[in-house]
Design a protein around this motif. Structure first.
Motif, PDB file in Angstrom:
ATOM      1  N   PHE A 147     -91.826  -2.064 -33.638  1.00 21.22           N
ATOM      2  CA  PHE A 147     -91.955  -1.605 -32.254  1.00 21.22           C
ATOM      3  C   PHE A 147     -91.800  -2.822 -31.352  1.00 21.22           C
ATOM      4  CE2 PHE A 147     -93.651  -0.133 -28.331  1.00 21.22           C
ATOM      5  CZ  PHE A 147     -93.515   1.242 -28.333  1.00 21.22           C
ATOM      6  N   THR A 148     -90.783  -2.773 -30.477  1.00 19.20           N
ATOM      7  CA  THR A 148     -90.403  -3.995 -29.781  1.00 19.20           C
ATOM      8  C   THR A 148     -89.905  -3.729 -28.374  1.00 19.20           C
ATOM      9  OG1 THR A 148     -88.985  -5.954 -29.943  1.00 19.20           O
ATOM     10  CG2 THR A 148     -88.044  -3.875 -30.710  1.00 19.20           C
ATOM     11  N   ILE A 149     -89.922  -4.765 -27.566  1.00 21.77           N
ATOM     12  CA  ILE A 149     -89.315  -4.704 -26.232  1.00 21.77           C
ATOM     13  C   ILE A 149     -87.913  -5.298 -26.254  1.00 21.77           C
ATOM     14  CG2 ILE A 149     -90.082  -6.967 -25.352  1.00 21.77           C
ATOM     15  CD1 ILE A 149     -90.937  -5.416 -22.759  1.00 21.77           C
ATOM     16  N   TYR A 150     -87.536  -5.900 -27.375  1.00 21.12           N
ATOM     17  CA  TYR A 150     -86.227  -6.547 -27.507  1.00 21.12           C
ATOM     18  C   TYR A 150     -85.219  -5.584 -28.120  1.00 21.12           C
ATOM     19  CZ  TYR A 150     -89.139 -10.693 -26.909  1.00 21.12           C
ATOM     20  OH  TYR A 150     -90.030 -11.620 -26.424  1.00 21.12           O
ATOM     21  N   VAL A 151     -84.166  -5.276 -27.385  1.00 13.65           N
ATOM     22  CA  VAL A 151     -83.115  -4.367 -27.854  1.00 13.65           C
ATOM     23  C   VAL A 151     -81.901  -5.208 -28.226  1.00 13.65           C
ATOM     24  CG1 VAL A 151     -81.689  -2.364 -27.301  1.00 13.65           C
ATOM     25  CG2 VAL A 151     -83.977  -2.587 -26.287  1.00 13.65           C
ATOM     26  N   ARG A 152     -81.551  -5.215 -29.511  1.00 15.08           N
ATOM     27  CA  ARG A 152     -80.480  -6.093 -29.991  1.00 15.08           C
ATOM     28  C   ARG A 152     -79.549  -5.328 -30.916  1.00 15.08           C
ATOM     29  NH1 ARG A 152     -85.335 -10.096 -31.140  1.00 15.08           N
ATOM     30  NH2 ARG A 152     -85.280 -11.392 -29.272  1.00 15.08           N
ATOM     31  N   ASP A 153     -78.297  -5.743 -30.920  1.00 11.00           N
ATOM     32  CA  ASP A 153     -77.319  -5.077 -31.779  1.00 11.00           C
ATOM     33  C   ASP A 153     -77.663  -5.238 -33.252  1.00 11.00           C
ATOM     34  OD1 ASP A 153     -75.724  -4.164 -29.652  1.00 11.00           O
ATOM     35  OD2 ASP A 153     -74.803  -6.133 -29.452  1.00 11.00           O
ATOM     36  N   ARG A 154     -78.305  -6.327 -33.599  1.00  8.85           N
ATOM     37  CA  ARG A 154     -78.627  -6.557 -35.007  1.00  8.85           C
ATOM     38  C   ARG A 154     -79.780  -5.693 -35.512  1.00  8.85           C
ATOM     39  NH1 ARG A 154     -80.794 -11.739 -32.949  1.00  8.85           N
ATOM     40  NH2 ARG A 154     -83.068 -11.743 -33.134  1.00  8.85           N
ATOM     41  N   ASP A 155     -80.377  -4.886 -34.643  1.00  7.46           N
ATOM     42  CA  ASP A 155     -81.497  -4.040 -35.065  1.00  7.46           C
ATOM     43  C   ASP A 155     -81.099  -3.102 -36.204  1.00  7.46           C
ATOM     44  OD1 ASP A 155     -83.025  -5.267 -33.160  1.00  7.46           O
ATOM     45  OD2 ASP A 155     -82.927  -3.629 -31.709  1.00  7.46           O
ATOM     46  N   LEU A 156     -79.850  -2.613 -36.185  1.00  9.70           N
ATOM     47  CA  LEU A 156     -79.393  -1.723 -37.256  1.00  9.70           C
ATOM     48  C   LEU A 156     -79.445  -2.412 -38.615  1.00  9.70           C
ATOM     49  CD1 LEU A 156     -76.377   0.288 -35.777  1.00  9.70           C
ATOM     50  CD2 LEU A 156     -78.529   1.209 -36.635  1.00  9.70           C
ATOM     51  N   LEU A 157     -79.087  -3.676 -38.657  1.00  7.98           N
ATOM     52  CA  LEU A 157     -79.116  -4.404 -39.927  1.00  7.98           C
ATOM     53  C   LEU A 157     -80.547  -4.563 -40.433  1.00  7.98           C
ATOM     54  CD1 LEU A 157     -76.445  -7.181 -39.249  1.00  7.98           C
ATOM     55  CD2 LEU A 157     -76.190  -5.055 -40.564  1.00  7.98           C
ATOM     56  N   SER A 158     -81.488  -4.738 -39.516  1.00  7.03           N
ATOM     57  CA  SER A 158     -82.891  -4.836 -39.901  1.00  7.03           C
ATOM     58  C   SER A 158     -83.387  -3.521 -40.493  1.00  7.03           C
ATOM     59  CB  SER A 158     -83.730  -5.220 -38.677  1.00  7.03           C
ATOM     60  OG  SER A 158     -85.088  -5.342 -39.016  1.00  7.03           O
ATOM     61  N   LEU A 159     -82.921  -2.414 -39.915  1.00 10.54           N
ATOM     62  CA  LEU A 159     -83.307  -1.106 -40.456  1.00 10.54           C
ATOM     63  C   LEU A 159     -82.624  -0.832 -41.792  1.00 10.54           C
ATOM     64  CD1 LEU A 159     -83.277   1.012 -37.169  1.00 10.54           C
ATOM     65  CD2 LEU A 159     -85.212  -0.086 -38.297  1.00 10.54           C
ATOM     66  N   LYS A 160     -81.420  -1.332 -41.945  1.00  6.47           N
ATOM     67  CA  LYS A 160     -80.729  -1.203 -43.229  1.00  6.47           C
ATOM     68  C   LYS A 160     -81.526  -1.901 -44.332  1.00  6.47           C
ATOM     69  CE  LYS A 160     -76.380  -2.464 -45.580  1.00  6.47           C
ATOM     70  NZ  LYS A 160     -77.011  -3.326 -46.590  1.00  6.47           N
ATOM     71  N   GLU A 161     -82.114  -3.055 -44.010  1.00  3.84           N
ATOM     72  CA  GLU A 161     -82.938  -3.753 -44.993  1.00  3.84           C
ATOM     73  C   GLU A 161     -84.074  -2.863 -45.491  1.00  3.84           C
ATOM     74  OE1 GLU A 161     -84.382  -7.252 -43.097  1.00  3.84           O
ATOM     75  OE2 GLU A 161     -82.622  -8.465 -43.620  1.00  3.84           O
ATOM     76  N   ALA A 162     -84.718  -2.152 -44.564  1.00  4.52           N
ATOM     77  CA  ALA A 162     -85.804  -1.251 -44.966  1.00  4.52           C
ATOM     78  C   ALA A 162     -85.279  -0.172 -45.903  1.00  4.52           C
ATOM     79  CB  ALA A 162     -86.453  -0.630 -43.728  1.00  4.52           C
ATOM     80  N   ALA A 163     -84.133   0.402 -45.546  1.00  8.54           N
ATOM     81  CA  ALA A 163     -83.555   1.445 -46.407  1.00  8.54           C
ATOM     82  C   ALA A 163     -83.189   0.889 -47.782  1.00  8.54           C
ATOM     83  CB  ALA A 163     -82.337   2.047 -45.720  1.00  8.54           C
ATOM     84  N   ASP A 164     -82.648  -0.318 -47.823  1.00 10.57           N
ATOM     85  CA  ASP A 164     -82.264  -0.936 -49.092  1.00 10.57           C
ATOM     86  C   ASP A 164     -83.477  -1.256 -49.968  1.00 10.57           C
ATOM     87  OD1 ASP A 164     -79.609  -0.771 -48.391  1.00 10.57           O
ATOM     88  OD2 ASP A 164     -79.470  -2.852 -47.688  1.00 10.57           O
ATOM     89  N   HIS A 165     -84.650  -1.404 -49.344  1.00  9.86           N
ATOM     90  CA  HIS A 165     -85.877  -1.658 -50.100  1.00  9.86           C
ATOM     91  C   HIS A 165     -86.611  -0.372 -50.484  1.00  9.86           C
ATOM     92  CE1 HIS A 165     -85.473  -5.890 -48.753  1.00  9.86           C
ATOM     93  NE2 HIS A 165     -86.238  -6.160 -49.786  1.00  9.86           N
ATOM     94  N   GLY A 166     -85.980   0.769 -50.236  1.00  8.86           N
ATOM     95  CA  GLY A 166     -86.589   2.030 -50.646  1.00  8.86           C
ATOM     96  C   GLY A 166     -87.508   2.644 -49.611  1.00  8.86           C
ATOM     97  N   TYR A 167     -87.258   2.371 -48.343  1.00  4.68           N
ATOM     98  CA  TYR A 167     -88.057   2.925 -47.245  1.00  4.68           C
ATOM     99  C   TYR A 167     -87.127   3.572 -46.220  1.00  4.68           C
ATOM    100  CZ  TYR A 167     -91.759  -0.070 -49.109  1.00  4.68           C
ATOM    101  OH  TYR A 167     -92.679  -0.664 -49.935  1.00  4.68           O
TER     102      TYR A 167
END
Length: 578
Positions: A65-85
């Motif tokens: 949960f953040t105030i920073y909106v960045r294009d790389r946010d999708l890659l951070s969410l991909k990491e969660a998915a790749d870890h089984g979340y």
């Protein structure tokens, strides 16, 4: 020296973010970047969800949960998915697709809970949520625990910010180097990189204000752009209910019965707030499952595993950690019943500089088995004031006179850059030296103490910096604190000093450090009044400091620093003294 302080501090609080085209995660992932979540008061929170497709079971969710909106946010969410979340990124109200006004800090706790509630009701959610992230994103995790949602099972805050504790003020002193942050996060729905990177503009603003003698409340007029967020914050110079409502406060911490992993750094600018949460959590919930990893890291280094060079100091390779791996190992431990991360041998896991190895303790207090106690003596040895271990006479004191109308002289060079230096500023303030240490030991924790003083005015801002002076003649920056005397008794309410009356000022929380000291090294304490272009100027009139001007500096500040002033430094000895 103070110019270098400004440059270093500003760079540590700002980072450049070039907007690039959003990454395409590929057909393997389901992406929903248009989620809008309604809050109980009618606001909309914008969020993004990423998960692997064709999953047969509901999964736990990792939320940022953040105030920073960045294009790389999708890659951070991909990491969660790749870890089984399932990965979810939610933004403060008003950001990204939200149509509400942008208001940092005030609603993030309630809004984060609305997001957690929404997650818990989705078909892809198994009802368990973990949160992680650094700085502002560390603050939002603690904000979410103020009214803990049952679906929130753990948090992993890195270098967590604390509104009203570290920024925009530290120990009730408003500080300048992150002034542009409000424009950076509130000028548009993403981030205003151009204004954030215009350091020349804000450096000029600070020095124009410094030389003008105008009230601090007018600093945005000097800049030429209204700063309504700063003006709102200036209405709350005490740590009052406005700030207290944003994060857990006092007994709120007793209700946080979820596992917590905090990650911080000795040279993190916001360490005061980051460790505040740990101290308060374990104070009000003594059996809290709260772990800490801390080492020679700065604000950004702690979030990405450390830096090989920190403020010109080479960091040992074994101090560097894989922050992201530890984070997901922690989530697996809490949410999937996996083993605990290897580094967590005990509750407090810290790297000892100089010894260059990791140690572990059951608590912050358990890091030390003794203390060094020094009084700020008026006596001299080799033309240097002494730190002595015997209590001096109550009548002894040193006098310091500060002319706030003099803008050619700056006081209080406390910022730790470089960490190791050949000399320190001796142009003003008072500097005290201990006798050479008679044994090796580790400074292990945060120093405490009381400053005994009297002044001819109603208030003052002062600072103390600690150094090790080693046998090579090098000064190693250990820790520092800046403080406002009128808030020494109570951070939530101002108590002005009586002129010429001796007052005992208890130091607030100082910065924690772990550093091995060799036999023969000395402790150096640097005591000074805070007077520079990088923070409010407290002239001591007793008015709200934000309203004071150069007209309030007609009378010089005269301080009597009494030799009963004491500094206590926690240490770990190989053989404890009785």
């Amino acid at each position: 020296m103070l110019i270098r302080l400004f440059i270093t501090f500003t760079l540590s609080l700002c980072i450049c973010h070039a907007h690039a085209q959003k990454p395409d995660l590929g057909a393997e992932y389901e992406v929903n970047d248009k989620v809008l979540i309604k809050t109980s008061d009618g606001a909309n929170i914008s969020a993004i969800m990423v998960r692997k497709k064709n999953l047969s079971q509901a999964l736990p969710t990792i939320l940022q949960f953040t105030i920073y909106v960045r294009d790389r946010d999708l890659l951070s969410l991909k990491e969660a998915a790749d870890h089984g979340y399932v990965g979810v990124m939610a933004y403060s109200r008003g950001k990204y697709l939200s149509t509400d006004p942008i208001t940092p800090y005030e609603y993030d706790g309630k809004d984060a809970n609305a997001v957690i509630d929404w997650i818990s009701k989705q078909s892809w959610s198994n009802g368990a949520v973990g949160m992680y992230g650094g700085s502002y994103n560390g603050f939002t995790q603690w904000a979410a625990t103020k009214n803990l949602h049952p679906a929130l099972k753990t948090i992993v805050p890195y270098v967590a910010g604390g509104p009203g504790m570290g920024l925009p003020m530290e120990n009730n002193i408003f500080i300048n180097p992150n002034y542009q942050w409000t424009f950076y996060v509130s000028n548009n729905k993403t981030l205003d990189d151009a204004v954030n990177n215009d350091r020349q503009r804000f450096r000029k603003m600070q020095f124009d204000w410094w030389y003008s003698g105008r009230a601090y409340r007018e600093i945005d007029q000097i800049d030429g752009t209204p700063n309504p967020l700063l003006q709102k914050w200036l209405q709350h110079p005490a740590y009052d209910s406005y700030w207290q409502n944003m994060v857990p406060y006092q007994t709120d911490f007793a209700q946080i019965k979820i596992p917590v992993l905090s990650i911080d750094g000795y040279y993190n600018d916001s360490q005061i707030s980051g460790l505040y949460y740990l101290r308060e959590h374990t104070k009000y919930l003594p059996n809290a499952e709260h772990y800490l990893i801390i080492g020679p890291y700065g604000h950004f280094g702690a979030q990405r595993g450390g830096e090989k060079i920190l403020n010109e100091m080479e960091v040992p390779s074994n101090a560097l950690i894989d922050t992201k791996k530890i984070t997901y190992d922690w989530f697996d431990y809490v949410l999937k019943n996996a083993k605990k991360p290897e580094i967590l041998k005990d509750k407090i896991n810290y790297f000892v500089m100089g010894e260059n190895q990791w140690r572990h303790a059951a608590s912050l207090a358990g890091m030390a088995n003794g203390q060094l106690q020094f009084y700020l003596s008026t006596s001299k040895k080799n033309s240097k004031y002494r730190l002595q271990d015997k209590l001096p006479s109550a009548e002894q004191y040193l006098t310091q006179t500060v002319d706030f109308k003099d803008r050619q002289t700056s006081n209080n060079d406390y910022y730790p850059s470089p960490i190791i230096r050949k000399k320190i500023d001796t142009s003003n303030g008072l500097i005290f030296f201990s006798e050479p240490l008679k044994e090796d030991m580790i400074i292990n924790g945060a120093f405490t103490g009381e400053i005994v003083a009297s002044i001819n005015r109603r208030d003052m801002d002062f600072g103390i910096t600690l150094y090790e002076l080693n046998s090579k003649g090098e000064y190693f920056h250990l820790s520092y604190v800046i403080d406002r005397a009128s808030f020494s008794k109570d951070r939530s309410q101002r108590h002005l000093l009586e002129p010429h009356e001796i007052t005992r000022l208890t130091l607030p929380s100082t910065r924690m450090v772990s550093k091995q000291l060799k036999k023969g090294s000395r402790i150096v304490a640097y005591l000074n009044i805070n007077k520079n272009a990088f923070a409010q100027l407290n002239y001591g009139s007793g008015k709200d400091v934000s309203d004071e001007t150069l007209l309030d500096a007609n009378e010089k500040l005269i301080v009597k620093w009494y030799a009963q002033s004491v500094i206590r430094i926690p240490v770990l000895r190989s053989t404890p003294k009785s």
